[in-house]
Structure formats: C-alpha cells, structure tokens
Design an enzyme around this catalytic site. Structure first.
Site, PDB file in Angstrom:
ATOM      1  N   GLU A  67     -37.346 102.983   9.860  1.00  0.00           N
ATOM      2  CA  GLU A  67     -38.602 102.361   9.438  1.00  0.00           C
ATOM      3  C   GLU A  67     -39.595 103.414   8.937  1.00  0.00           C
ATOM      4  O   GLU A  67     -40.275 103.204   7.926  1.00  0.00           O
ATOM      5  CB  GLU A  67     -39.215 101.578  10.602  1.00  0.00           C
ATOM      6  N   CYS A  70     -37.398  89.006  -4.598  1.00  0.00           N
ATOM      7  CA  CYS A  70     -38.811  88.725  -4.894  1.00  0.00           C
ATOM      8  C   CYS A  70     -39.516  90.036  -5.228  1.00  0.00           C
ATOM      9  O   CYS A  70     -40.291  90.580  -4.438  1.00  0.00           O
ATOM     10  CB  CYS A  70     -39.448  88.041  -3.685  1.00  0.00           C
ATOM     11  N   CYS A 127     -33.476  82.767  -4.865  1.00  0.00           N
ATOM     12  CA  CYS A 127     -34.317  82.768  -3.665  1.00  0.00           C
ATOM     13  C   CYS A 127     -34.042  81.544  -2.793  1.00  0.00           C
ATOM     14  O   CYS A 127     -34.035  80.406  -3.280  1.00  0.00           O
ATOM     15  CB  CYS A 127     -35.787  82.783  -4.066  1.00  0.00           C
ATOM     16  N   CYS A 185     -41.728  77.161  -2.482  1.00  0.00           N
ATOM     17  CA  CYS A 185     -42.607  78.271  -2.871  1.00  0.00           C
ATOM     18  C   CYS A 185     -43.723  77.777  -3.785  1.00  0.00           C
ATOM     19  O   CYS A 185     -43.464  77.210  -4.853  1.00  0.00           O
ATOM     20  CB  CYS A 185     -41.785  79.347  -3.579  1.00  0.00           C
TER      21      CYS A 185
END
Length: 347
Positions: free
Chosen positions: A43, A200, A210, A216
């Site tokens: 991360e 995206c 998607c 959406c």
C-alpha cells in the site's frame, strides 16, 4: 450537476464482489495474503507509483526485509538505498519509523483496527482501512484517488472535493456502501482498487466492462469524465539546482548526505547549491570546471532544472564542502535520488 445523493445504488457491493472474483486482478504478489506487513508495504509503495514499477521493488524489499522486525532493525540508509528510484522518499522514512513503532508499541504485531493503524507514521485513513479490511475483515472504507473517481461517478456525486466537508460526506457514503458481511471485505476492497485501476480510468471510462454501469449515475448522464469534481489544483513550481560532481584520480565521487528536511531528505547526493558562484566557491581546487549540459527533472508538482558541474579533487585533502569520497563500486548500493543515479551511471 447534483450536489447531494438521494439514494445508494442497488446491490453495489454484491456486484463488485462477484465481478472481482471473475474479472479482477488475482495474481499480484501482495494479494492472496493476510500478512499485514506485506499488505502495508504494498500500500505504501503503490502511493503515487504505478503497479508495474512496484512489481520490481516489492520482491527485492521483501528479500532484504522479510518482516517488520527486520525492517525496524535496519539502518535508515539501507532502507533508503532499496527505495532509491521509487521517489517520494518521505514514504521510505515513514516506513522505517512505522516498523519501529510497531515493534515498540505493539510488540511486533500490526494492530487489527483501522483506528489504531492510523496512529502509525505514514498510514493515513485509507491505507489503514485497506490493511484492516484485507487482513482482519474490518468493515472500513477506503478512499484513495482511484476509489474517489469510481464512487463519485457511480453516485453522481458532483460536490467539489476540494472542500473538506464534501470529502467528509463522500467518506460517509463510502462507508454506507460497504458489504454487510465482513467476509466480503477483502474482495470488495480489491474490487474498488481493480475497477479504478483497470476500467474506470481518469480519461477513459470503459463502461461496457464495468459491473456497476447499470446503476452508475455518471453513465446515465452520459458524462462519466465530469467526475470527480475538484477545483483546487496544486500549482507547479520550479527550482534551479547546481550539482557539484567532484571526482578524484581514484575514480571516487564526492557525496554528501542531505538534511532530514527538504529536497531528497536523508539521501546521499552530489552537493547541491543555489547558484554557480556558490558551487565554485565551495570547491576551491584550482581545477577547470566542466559544465555538463543541464536538464529538467520532472516531479509531480515541481520541475527541477539541474546544472551539473564536474570538478577534480584529491582524496587526501577533502575541501570545506561537507561530504565524503565514495568508491565507484559503492555508490550504486546507496540511497541516491534518481537523477543523481542517472548522472553518475552515465559517466
């Protein structure tokens, strides 16, 4: 563009989890583990850095520092040396501090709650949530740049994220969208990351691929690229740096360790000066300076105009300029800024 969201998309979390199982990324080296050390390391490395770059650094780092105890016990110079080339070196310094705090405060075991993880150096709210979700199944929302883009598009959230209260409201919505079952948290969290990284995209929304395109709002409006809205942008700045590139008859190079704050903090570098005059005054060796063709090194929000000046020196009588002679076979293993490494490698 609407400022508020009236309702949450139906079945969002389930769609995301199911899509990740079938179409998400499955084989990245920091996946398929509940080891918080590996998840945390990935991360931090992935902040402001592309996956393709981290794929090279991650295994080398683990080989040298296989666990948090090994990282905590290492000298900071060793950590910076392995980080060299990844940029944003404050991440490496905080990584080292964080490992030491995990050992000192938590007995070598990463805390299990995002709230506690956030108290460690270099771990922000989203990173803490990612570690807690992946490793401990905590229902904690992530909200990095990719996820902000996904969620603002899906929700049609047009409020300006440069305004703190609007970003706070998006955090609350992100929490509301979490799956009900803690067992789904790792795959759901990965799904958000995968969707933002592969489908995206900032300049191209591949809506046909998607899993949540039918719910959406941005897709329904026909303008997915209008989201997210953030008006305040960091202004680019520039700096001119003069680099003293001193070598001696033995092929050694004169390097100095940078201060703990400022550009290239904590790294080894050619001595840096604000002007040509300051550089020449700092190295009164009586040798003819060789002015290397300057070039521009581009950082995210700053352009560095670098002017190297090659000088000769003696190994016996170091000048007043602080530093040390370093053998040609030693500096490649040191923590050097990327442009300095490139310059020295080209000699």
């Amino acid at each position: 563009m609407p400022e508020t969201v009236m309702s949450l998309p139906d079945g969002f979390a389930r769609r995301m989890v199911d899509w990740q199982r079938l179409h998400g990324r499955q084989s990245l080296p920091w996946q398929n583990t509940q080891d918080p050390y590996r998840v945390w390391l990935s991360e931090i490395m992935l902040q402001q850095t592309q996956v393709s770059t981290v794929l090279d650094y991650f295994p080398r780092f683990l080989q040298r520092f296989p666990d948090v105890a090994a990282l905590a016990a290492a000298p900071q110079d060793d950590v910076l040396a392995l980080w060299s080339g990844l940029g944003y070196y404050s991440r490496a310094r905080n990584l080292h501090k964080c490992a030491q705090e995990v050992m000192a405060r938590f007995g070598g075991a990463f805390p299990r709650r995002a709230e506690d993880l956030q108290t460690l150096p270099g771990i922000g709210r989203s990173t803490a949530a990612a570690i807690a979700a992946f490793c401990f199944g905590e229902r904690a929302a992530i909200l990095d740049g990719n996820v902000k883009r996904v969620l603002t598009r899906v929700l049609g959230y047009g409020a300006d994220l440069a305004v703190a209260k609007n970003e706070k409201a998006l955090w609350a919505l992100a929490q509301d969208l979490l799956p009900a079952q803690a067992a789904d948290m790792p795959r759901y969290t990965q799904a958000l990351m995968d969707l933002g990284a592969t489908v995206c995209l900032p300049r191209k929304a591949q809506c046909e691929a998607c899993p949540v395109s039918t719910v959406c709002q941005a897709q329904a409006q026909g303008e997915p690229l209008a989201y997210p809205v953030k008006t305040r942008k960091l202004k680019r700045s520039s700096a001119t740096l003069w680099l003293l590139w001193a070598v001696n008859a033995q092929g050694q190079v004169w390097l100095q360790k940078r201060p703990d704050k400022g550009i290239w903090a904590g790294l080894f570098s050619l001595p840096v000066f604000d002007s040509e005059a300051q550089l020449l005054e700092a190295w009164p060796q009586g040798t003819q300076p060789q002015f290397i063709t300057p070039w521009k090194h581009v950082l995210t929000h700053r352009d560095l105009h670098l002017h190297p000046v090659r000088m000769l020196g003696t190994g016996k009588n170091p000048p007043a300029c602080e530093g040390q002679w370093v053998d040609a076979d030693a500096w490649p293993a040191m923590g050097l800024p990327a442009p300095i490494r490139t310059l020295l490698a080209a000699q």
